[in-house]
Write an enzyme that holds these catalytic residues in place. Sequence first.
Site, short mmCIF file in Angstrom:
data_model
loop_
_atom_site.label_atom_id
_atom_site.label_comp_id
_atom_site.label_asym_id
_atom_site.label_seq_id
_atom_site.Cartn_x
_atom_site.Cartn_y
_atom_site.Cartn_z
N SER A 128 0.84 -1.20 0.00
CA SER A 128 0.00 0.00 0.00
C SER A 128 0.87 1.24 0.00
O SER A 128 1.97 1.25 0.57
CB SER A 128 -0.84 -0.04 1.28
OG SER A 128 -1.34 1.23 1.60
N TYR A 155 -1.97 -0.67 10.59
CA TYR A 155 -2.27 -1.28 9.28
C TYR A 155 -1.12 -1.04 8.30
O TYR A 155 -0.60 -1.97 7.68
CB TYR A 155 -3.57 -0.70 8.70
CG TYR A 155 -3.65 -0.84 7.21
CD1 TYR A 155 -3.89 -2.09 6.64
CD2 TYR A 155 -3.41 0.24 6.36
CE1 TYR A 155 -3.90 -2.24 5.25
CE2 TYR A 155 -3.42 0.10 4.99
CZ TYR A 155 -3.66 -1.14 4.45
OH TYR A 155 -3.66 -1.29 3.08
N LYS A 159 2.02 -3.56 6.38
CA LYS A 159 2.40 -3.63 4.96
C LYS A 159 3.91 -3.42 4.80
O LYS A 159 4.56 -4.13 4.03
CB LYS A 159 1.61 -2.60 4.14
CG LYS A 159 0.13 -2.91 4.06
CD LYS A 159 -0.13 -4.25 3.37
CE LYS A 159 -1.58 -4.67 3.36
NZ LYS A 159 -1.78 -6.04 2.82
N ASP A 302 -4.88 12.55 7.94
CA ASP A 302 -4.91 12.75 6.49
C ASP A 302 -3.72 13.61 6.03
O ASP A 302 -3.41 14.63 6.63
CB ASP A 302 -6.22 13.43 6.06
CG ASP A 302 -7.35 12.45 5.83
OD1 ASP A 302 -7.06 11.24 5.66
OD2 ASP A 302 -8.52 12.89 5.82
N1 UFG Z 1 -12.90 11.70 2.75
C1 UFG Z 1 -13.89 12.62 3.06
N2 UFG Z 1 -15.06 12.14 3.58
C2 UFG Z 1 -15.30 10.82 3.78
C3 UFG Z 1 -14.28 9.89 3.46
C4 UFG Z 1 -13.10 10.37 2.95
O1 UFG Z 1 -13.71 13.82 2.88
O2 UFG Z 1 -16.39 10.48 4.27
C5 UFG Z 1 -11.64 12.19 2.20
C6 UFG Z 1 -10.47 11.89 3.10
O3 UFG Z 1 -10.31 12.85 4.10
C7 UFG Z 1 -9.33 11.86 2.09
C8 UFG Z 1 -9.99 11.35 0.80
O4 UFG Z 1 -11.39 11.53 1.00
O5 UFG Z 1 -8.88 13.15 1.85
C9 UFG Z 1 -9.72 9.88 0.58
O6 UFG Z 1 -10.02 9.16 1.75
P1 UFG Z 1 -10.10 7.57 1.81
O7 UFG Z 1 -10.42 7.19 3.20
O8 UFG Z 1 -10.97 7.06 0.71
O9 UFG Z 1 -8.62 7.13 1.41
P2 UFG Z 1 -7.25 7.44 2.16
O10 UFG Z 1 -6.42 8.13 1.15
O11 UFG Z 1 -7.40 8.07 3.45
O12 UFG Z 1 -6.82 5.96 2.46
C10 UFG Z 1 -6.07 5.24 1.60
C11 UFG Z 1 -6.41 3.75 1.71
C12 UFG Z 1 -5.88 3.18 2.98
C13 UFG Z 1 -4.47 3.62 3.22
C14 UFG Z 1 -4.38 5.11 3.20
C15 UFG Z 1 -3.02 5.63 3.51
O13 UFG Z 1 -7.79 3.52 1.63
O14 UFG Z 1 -5.93 1.77 2.89
O15 UFG Z 1 -4.76 5.54 1.92
O16 UFG Z 1 -2.80 6.92 3.06
F1 UFG Z 1 -3.98 3.17 4.39
#
Ligand code: UFG
Length: 340
Positions: A128, A155, A159, A302
């Site tokens: 990841s 998590y 990885k 984030d």
């Molecule tokens: N977001 C929102 N509202 C929501 C959900 C997400 O605004 O209800 C935003 C988050 O703050 C982020 C973006 O959408 O800016 C993407 O969020 P995700 O949760 O979809 O994805 P992430 O980038 O946070 O997570 C991904 C993978 C994880 C990994 C992570 C590490 O899903 O498995 O990247 O950076 F661990």
Amino acid sequence: MSERKKILVTGGAGYIGSHTVVELYNSGFEPIILDDFRNSEEFIIDRIQKIINNEVILYKGACQDADLLQMIFEAHEISGVIHFAAYKAVGESVKDPLMYYENNIGSLLSILRCLEVYKVKNFVFSSSCSVYGDHPKLGNGITEEASDLKPQSPYANTKLIGEQIITDWKVNQPDTNVCLLRYFNPVGAHESARIGELPLGVPNNLLPFITQTAAGIREELTIFGNDYNTEDGTCIRDYIHVVDLAKAHVKSLEWLLAKNGVIDVFNVGTGKGSSVLEIVTKFEELTKVSLNWSFGPRRTGDVPVVFADNKKVKEYLKWTPEYTVDNAIVHAWEWQKSLE
Ligand code: UFG
């Protein structure tokens, strides 16, 4: 007798696993699924079979079931293993780190032992982009060479530790071939809308939250933060269509099958970022569904901007994404609607 090479896919009923099983079959392989359905649904197997118009070999059980693994490896001449089966929720891993280390590392160890005992030469590991933590280069298109990695959750740490364990193990497995694939943000669903993402409970990820909100399952989407140092103030991620990601696994296997002792790591992303607001706006434009959303505070942990430098995967594996983010949004919505 089938001339298809058999590939064991652990977690083959899961989100990325199920799409990969389909692409493996379409590329002339015989996928064998090992899944205990703890985070997937059995009906997905039937859906996979409908897409490929054939039966798929399935073993129901866990990667840490040594007897079951022995049975599988003795019953089949396996050419390669793709190891997806793992827990993947960042927040849950913070609450129960031991569960993550036990499952994600434990499963990996038992699979590696089988590769060794049964002399299976090709291995693809599901890693990841979270291994990069909050690396300062994430906002410029991070390359695989980035060092000083500090994963930000148990998590993500499983990885990175997984990659390190495989690298240590490989030293004494000179003929074995390994790809470590660092996924960016997988989104979308199969074009047929027969398989897609099935989040357990309230989704953590953006696109399933959007589609569930649009479908009336969730009341409102909160965009976490609009005061980041980006053009529209919301976070930027590298969203990759799950079918493109699945195809990257097939390309990895094909590459490995032609090698004689290699280990390499690849970013699997599009190389382009989209902001949260862009995704929300595109969703409304493409589906003509108006979404109930509002800005809320930042979500802890984030990183403002994350996107891949994908030159290496393109050059070595001859892989390039074929779908756009727009395609992924439309496919995710078709999938969501099919669930009603
Ligand atoms: N977001 C929102 N509202 C929501 C959900 C997400 O605004 O209800 C935003 C988050 O703050 C982020 C973006 O959408 O800016 C993407 O969020 P995700 O949760 O979809 O994805 P992430 O980038 O946070 O997570 C991904 C993978 C994880 C990994 C992570 C590490 O899903 O498995 O990247 O950076 F661990």
